[in-house]
Design a protein around this motif. Sequence first.
Motif, mmCIF file in Angstrom:
data_model
loop_
_atom_site.group_PDB
_atom_site.id
_atom_site.type_symbol
_atom_site.label_atom_id
_atom_site.label_comp_id
_atom_site.label_asym_id
_atom_site.label_seq_id
_atom_site.Cartn_x
_atom_site.Cartn_y
_atom_site.Cartn_z
ATOM 1 N N ALA A 79 58.116 16.829 34.601
ATOM 2 C CA ALA A 79 58.494 15.316 35.511
ATOM 3 C C ALA A 79 59.420 15.428 36.426
ATOM 4 N N SER A 80 60.062 16.480 36.642
ATOM 5 C CA SER A 80 60.386 16.893 38.327
ATOM 6 C C SER A 80 59.973 17.062 39.329
ATOM 7 N N GLY A 81 57.788 17.808 38.873
ATOM 8 C CA GLY A 81 57.578 18.027 39.636
ATOM 9 C C GLY A 81 57.383 19.264 40.709
ATOM 10 N N LEU A 82 58.592 19.372 39.878
ATOM 11 C CA LEU A 82 58.817 20.740 41.074
ATOM 12 C C LEU A 82 57.726 22.471 40.407
ATOM 13 N N LYS A 83 57.467 23.577 41.711
ATOM 14 C CA LYS A 83 56.868 24.582 40.703
ATOM 15 C C LYS A 83 57.742 25.803 40.508
ATOM 16 N N LEU A 84 57.855 26.157 39.046
ATOM 17 C CA LEU A 84 59.031 27.311 38.721
ATOM 18 C C LEU A 84 57.659 28.186 38.101
ATOM 19 N N SER A 85 58.761 29.265 38.721
ATOM 20 C CA SER A 85 57.825 30.557 37.668
ATOM 21 C C SER A 85 57.837 31.182 36.551
ATOM 22 N N THR A 86 57.521 32.253 35.664
ATOM 23 C CA THR A 86 57.557 32.071 34.530
ATOM 24 C C THR A 86 59.297 33.251 34.566
ATOM 25 N N ALA A 87 59.625 33.091 35.643
ATOM 26 C CA ALA A 87 61.030 34.002 36.142
ATOM 27 C C ALA A 87 61.851 33.669 36.200
ATOM 28 N N ASP A 88 62.015 32.763 36.596
ATOM 29 C CA ASP A 88 62.751 31.188 37.260
ATOM 30 C C ASP A 88 63.186 30.919 35.477
ATOM 31 N N ILE A 89 62.177 31.095 35.185
ATOM 32 C CA ILE A 89 63.117 29.689 33.620
ATOM 33 C C ILE A 89 63.595 31.287 33.426
ATOM 34 N N GLN A 90 63.030 32.654 33.430
ATOM 35 C CA GLN A 90 63.783 33.168 31.756
ATOM 36 C C GLN A 90 64.836 33.677 32.485
ATOM 37 N N ARG A 91 65.052 33.225 34.126
ATOM 38 C CA ARG A 91 66.355 33.534 34.480
ATOM 39 C C ARG A 91 67.442 32.904 33.979
ATOM 40 N N HIS A 92 67.020 31.513 33.612
ATOM 41 C CA HIS A 92 67.755 30.066 32.998
ATOM 42 C C HIS A 92 68.089 30.925 31.755
ATOM 43 N N LEU A 93 67.021 31.054 31.160
ATOM 44 C CA LEU A 93 67.738 31.476 29.181
ATOM 45 C C LEU A 93 68.000 32.832 29.386
ATOM 46 N N MET A 94 68.029 33.644 29.458
ATOM 47 C CA MET A 94 69.123 34.978 30.151
ATOM 48 C C MET A 94 70.655 34.363 30.160
ATOM 49 N N LYS A 95 71.021 33.476 30.885
ATOM 50 C CA LYS A 95 71.986 33.195 31.334
ATOM 51 C C LYS A 95 72.746 32.304 29.780
ATOM 52 N N ARG A 96 71.745 31.772 29.289
ATOM 53 C CA ARG A 96 71.767 31.069 28.230
ATOM 54 C C ARG A 96 71.059 31.241 27.032
ATOM 55 N N LYS A 97 71.597 32.579 26.861
ATOM 56 C CA LYS A 97 71.004 33.462 25.644
ATOM 57 C C LYS A 97 71.059 33.032 23.800
ATOM 58 N N THR A 98 72.916 32.381 24.053
ATOM 59 C CA THR A 98 72.704 32.469 22.466
ATOM 60 C C THR A 98 73.185 30.603 22.175
ATOM 61 N N SER A 99 72.441 30.086 23.346
ATOM 62 C CA SER A 99 72.303 28.611 22.765
ATOM 63 C C SER A 99 71.354 27.695 24.097
ATOM 64 N N PRO A 100 69.818 27.831 23.097
ATOM 65 C CA PRO A 100 69.213 26.088 22.947
ATOM 66 C C PRO A 100 69.475 25.278 23.951
ATOM 67 N N THR A 101 70.223 24.919 23.216
ATOM 68 C CA THR A 101 70.775 23.076 23.747
ATOM 69 C C THR A 101 71.371 23.257 24.272
#
Length: 205
Positions: A136-158
Amino acid sequence: KDTEDQEDLEVGRRDQDSSSEKRRRGGRLTLSGLLNALDGPTATTGRLLFMTTNAKDRLDSALLRSGRIDYELEFTAAETEQIQRLFTRFYSDFKTGATSDATAAMGTKQANLEPKEEQSRSTQELAEAFAQQISASGLKLSTADIQRHLMKRKTSPTKALNDLPELLATFSSNQKSESPKKEKDFEAESKDQETKKEKDLTEGA
């Protein structure tokens, strides 16, 4: 074959012309040396070579010709389905409120168990919401961008979902600042091409 040899000769001449500058800077790698390592006398057999770049247009044509680069694959922005699968896969071992009865009976403490109020949504539901927000944001993110975000929050999907607006805001400001620069570069390149065409027409006349 003659064309390919001519390209290699041109590369060799360019390397010789810049050899003094290379020595002054202390650089040891040259383009001709790289080409020889790929398919020259120093090349080895029975191998797979992977090369990555963020600026293909800046690479020398001698490096990109067929025979040196046999297969090209472009990694584009992640699609909604890819984002959802990446999120689900990343937190596939995460324990939510659906912890097994056997584990609960043993009294095992889950290191990645979230507070009870955050256990009502499954990982699949969080993944869907995560992917939909990015789409919905319309932004172009790569899988690497998303994985970096998840890695910093790897103990909490919420938390990964709750902190997503922060990530989107960062990329939104970055992409807006890059757009004028890309437009200027495109205009400059177009102007150079027009000037070259006019020059060629003048010389042809």
